[in-house]
Design a protein around this motif. Structure first.
Motif, PDB file in Angstrom:
ATOM      1  N   VAL A   1       0.964  -1.258  -0.009  1.00 18.58           N
ATOM      2  CA  VAL A   1       0.048  -0.217   0.381  1.00 18.58           C
ATOM      3  C   VAL A   1       1.151   1.587  -0.445  1.00 18.58           C
ATOM      4  O   VAL A   1       2.008   1.066   0.597  1.00 18.58           O
ATOM      5  N   GLY A   2       0.570   2.984  -0.736  1.00 16.47           N
ATOM      6  CA  GLY A   2       1.377   3.592  -0.884  1.00 16.47           C
ATOM      7  C   GLY A   2       0.237   4.934  -0.932  1.00 16.47           C
ATOM      8  O   GLY A   2      -0.735   4.982  -0.903  1.00 16.47           O
ATOM      9  N   VAL A   3       0.777   5.555  -0.691  1.00 16.28           N
ATOM     10  CA  VAL A   3       0.354   7.047  -1.206  1.00 16.28           C
ATOM     11  C   VAL A   3       1.685   8.057  -1.859  1.00 16.28           C
ATOM     12  O   VAL A   3       2.473   7.624  -2.271  1.00 16.28           O
ATOM     13  N   ASP A   4       0.580   8.872  -3.528  1.00 16.49           N
ATOM     14  CA  ASP A   4       0.946   9.386  -3.844  1.00 16.49           C
ATOM     15  C   ASP A   4       1.108  10.711  -4.137  1.00 16.49           C
ATOM     16  O   ASP A   4      -0.215  10.965  -4.397  1.00 16.49           O
ATOM     17  N   ALA A   5       1.693  11.437  -3.954  1.00 11.73           N
ATOM     18  CA  ALA A   5       1.563  13.775  -3.346  1.00 11.73           C
ATOM     19  C   ALA A   5       2.098  14.328  -5.240  1.00 11.73           C
ATOM     20  O   ALA A   5       2.705  13.841  -5.388  1.00 11.73           O
ATOM     21  N   GLU A   6       0.818  13.767  -6.096  1.00 11.02           N
ATOM     22  CA  GLU A   6       1.196  15.278  -7.273  1.00 11.02           C
ATOM     23  C   GLU A   6       1.179  16.744  -7.207  1.00 11.02           C
ATOM     24  O   GLU A   6       0.197  17.504  -7.336  1.00 11.02           O
ATOM     25  N   ILE A   7       2.932  17.645  -6.928  1.00  6.47           N
ATOM     26  CA  ILE A   7       2.369  18.869  -6.862  1.00  6.47           C
ATOM     27  C   ILE A   7       3.171  20.018  -7.879  1.00  6.47           C
ATOM     28  O   ILE A   7       3.741  20.183  -8.597  1.00  6.47           O
ATOM     29  N   ALA A   8       1.344  20.627  -8.550  1.00  4.92           N
ATOM     30  CA  ALA A   8       1.807  21.045  -9.332  1.00  4.92           C
ATOM     31  C   ALA A   8       2.211  20.390 -10.792  1.00  4.92           C
ATOM     32  O   ALA A   8       2.556  21.453 -11.588  1.00  4.92           O
ATOM     33  N   ASP A   9       2.076  19.107 -10.575  1.00  3.56           N
ATOM     34  CA  ASP A   9       2.026  19.006 -11.689  1.00  3.56           C
ATOM     35  C   ASP A   9       3.979  19.102 -12.757  1.00  3.56           C
ATOM     36  O   ASP A   9       4.341  18.873 -13.611  1.00  3.56           O
ATOM     37  N   LEU A  10       4.962  19.113 -11.378  1.00  6.24           N
ATOM     38  CA  LEU A  10       5.914  19.311 -11.888  1.00  6.24           C
ATOM     39  C   LEU A  10       6.990  18.319 -10.236  1.00  6.24           C
ATOM     40  O   LEU A  10       7.866  17.668 -10.963  1.00  6.24           O
ATOM     41  N   PHE A  11       6.179  18.216  -9.030  1.00  7.82           N
ATOM     42  CA  PHE A  11       6.702  17.083  -8.432  1.00  7.82           C
ATOM     43  C   PHE A  11       5.837  16.093  -8.248  1.00  7.82           C
ATOM     44  O   PHE A  11       4.927  16.723  -7.841  1.00  7.82           O
ATOM     45  N   GLN A  12       6.320  15.392  -7.598  1.00  3.40           N
ATOM     46  CA  GLN A  12       5.850  13.800  -7.158  1.00  3.40           C
ATOM     47  C   GLN A  12       6.587  13.558  -6.038  1.00  3.40           C
ATOM     48  O   GLN A  12       7.820  12.505  -6.492  1.00  3.40           O
ATOM     49  N   LEU A  13       6.040  13.287  -5.133  1.00  2.00           N
ATOM     50  CA  LEU A  13       5.917  12.122  -3.991  1.00  2.00           C
ATOM     51  C   LEU A  13       5.882  10.608  -3.659  1.00  2.00           C
ATOM     52  O   LEU A  13       4.313  10.894  -3.825  1.00  2.00           O
ATOM     53  N   TYR A  14       6.496   9.906  -3.473  1.00  2.00           N
ATOM     54  CA  TYR A  14       5.920   8.513  -3.307  1.00  2.00           C
ATOM     55  C   TYR A  14       6.191   7.968  -2.163  1.00  2.00           C
ATOM     56  O   TYR A  14       7.686   8.211  -0.846  1.00  2.00           O
ATOM     57  N   SER A  15       5.709   6.991  -1.642  1.00  4.89           N
ATOM     58  CA  SER A  15       5.955   7.043  -0.460  1.00  4.89           C
ATOM     59  C   SER A  15       5.037   5.886   0.451  1.00  4.89           C
ATOM     60  O   SER A  15       4.065   4.976  -0.270  1.00  4.89           O
ATOM     61  N   ALA A  16       5.784   4.043   0.099  1.00  4.32           N
ATOM     62  CA  ALA A  16       5.088   2.666   0.307  1.00  4.32           C
ATOM     63  C   ALA A  16       5.584   1.957   1.513  1.00  4.32           C
ATOM     64  O   ALA A  16       6.428   2.002   2.133  1.00  4.32           O
ATOM     65  N   TYR A  17       4.641   0.828   1.920  1.00  2.00           N
ATOM     66  CA  TYR A  17       4.945  -0.928   2.100  1.00  2.00           C
ATOM     67  C   TYR A  17       4.274  -1.580   2.121  1.00  2.00           C
ATOM     68  O   TYR A  17       3.033  -2.048   1.526  1.00  2.00           O
ATOM     69  N   ARG A  18       5.098  -2.486   2.393  1.00  2.00           N
ATOM     70  CA  ARG A  18       4.871  -3.557   1.724  1.00  2.00           C
ATOM     71  C   ARG A  18       4.216  -4.665   2.709  1.00  2.00           C
ATOM     72  O   ARG A  18       5.859  -5.244   4.386  1.00  2.00           O
ATOM     73  N   PHE A  19       3.125  -5.665   3.473  1.00  2.00           N
ATOM     74  CA  PHE A  19       2.822  -6.419   4.464  1.00  2.00           C
ATOM     75  C   PHE A  19       3.448  -7.863   3.691  1.00  2.00           C
ATOM     76  O   PHE A  19       2.449  -8.220   3.141  1.00  2.00           O
ATOM     77  N   GLY A  20       4.613  -8.925   4.435  1.00  2.00           N
ATOM     78  CA  GLY A  20       4.038 -10.034   3.965  1.00  2.00           C
ATOM     79  C   GLY A  20       5.853  -9.682   4.620  1.00  2.00           C
ATOM     80  O   GLY A  20       7.078  -8.707   4.390  1.00  2.00           O
TER      81      GLY A  20
END
Length: 321
Positions: free
Chosen positions: A259-278
């Motif tokens: 599972v993870g989240v994605d933040a797209e800022i002004a079509d210029l930056f994209q930040l990602y973070s994810a975690y795997r259960f297993g």
């Protein structure tokens, strides 16, 4: 001599690529390098991208996603893995009406292993390498797409060589004005020649995932910046008795959830973070993308929970047409 070669191979896989019994994925051991994302964006998102286009590298996760790229593109990537393993990737894809096709090269290599015919001084050094040459095609009909990737595979260990092939099959869809994306894929279905006396096992698995746009807002202040927050998740199931990943023997057939989240800022930056259960040695990852059209730069940071080190991945994309 055959007995000696078997001993060498066993020692290499246990001490260099295993790091502990049953763990190979996280050190790129064997053909399980196919389960390590070839691009920084895929790695930053915990490899939970079966429903999310990631440029040309989608051919290694879900080839149908190539159809949802807005433009043709070229992609190169370099990953500094742990245990002095380096992964290189280069690919391109071209859009032609409803059809999108692409080609890619993905390889991993570890150098400077000492060779010995008997106890004592080494007789020299050698490398261990794995190589994939791929061709992919995807076809889109409205909001749905299907795709296939074919791969030529090669592994080289000491003086041993083996060739093989595999296929990735995938389908994906965009729903509710593209606010929801879904994807399914079956990866690494194929066969290898014998390496010495036995053939390496391909890390075949089934994956299903979804990505949802949660909310879009603007930051306060004089220069408002639009921000789009999304979430994604992916469920993966290794094929029974056909997996060589970073699972211990008792967990070899367990499924896992990313599972993870994605933040797209002004079509210029994209930040990602994810975690795997297993059962994994790298449960979380973070990264970012920076776009100055038509060039995009990606970076991923992947720490290992066992303390064996941290992996870094750097990628560059160029879009055209």
């Amino acid at each position: 001599m055959k007995k000696f070669l078997k001993q060498i191979i066993a020692i290499l896989f246990l001490s260099i690529f295993a790091l502990r019994p049953g763990m190979s994925q996280d050190t790129a051991g064997g053909l399980d390098f196919l389960n390590i994302g070839p691009s920084a964006q895929i790695l930053a998102m915990g490899e939970g991208t079966v429903a999310i286009p990631t440029g040309s590298s989608s051919m290694y996760t879900n080839p149908s996603l190539l159809s949802f790229e807005n433009r043709s593109g070229l992609q190169v990537n370099y990953s500094l893995w742990i245990a002095n393993v380096n992964n290189q990737f280069a690919a391109f894809h071209v859009k032609r009406d409803g059809l999108t096709y692409g080609f890619g090269v993905y390889s991993t290599q570890a150098d400077d292993f000492e060779a010995r015919n008997q106890p004592g001084l080494s007789t020299g050094t050698f490398s261990i390498s794995y190589f994939s040459l791929s061709g992919a095609a995807a076809y889109r009909i409205g909001s749905f797409s299907v795709g296939i990737t074919g791969q030529y595979l090669r592994e080289e260990i000491f003086q041993l060589r083996a060739n093989g092939y595999s296929f990735n099959f995938g389908t994906s869809a965009r729903l509710f004005d593209d606010r929801i994306a879904a994807g399914f894929s079956v990866n690494n279905i194929g066969k290898m020649e014998n390496l010495n006396e036995t053939a390496s096992t391909l890390p075949s698995l089934f994956k299903a995932g979804v990505a949802i746009q949660l909310i879009e807002f603007s930051t306060p202040g004089q220069n408002d910046l639009p921000v789009l927050l999304s979430t994604f998740s992916e469920w993966a199931r290794p094929f029974e008795n056909n997996y060589t990943g970073d699972f211990t023997a008792e967990d070899a057939d367990d499924d896992y959830l990313t599972v993870g989240v994605d933040a797209e800022i002004a079509d210029l930056f994209q930040l990602y973070s994810a975690y795997r259960f297993g059962p994994t040695e790298r449960p979380y990852s973070i990264g970012m993308g920076f776009l100055i059209d038509p060039i995009r730069v990606n970076y991923a940071f992947i720490p290992f929970s066992t303390g064996y080190g941290t992996a870094h991945s750097f990628g560059l994309e160029y879009y055209f047409n």
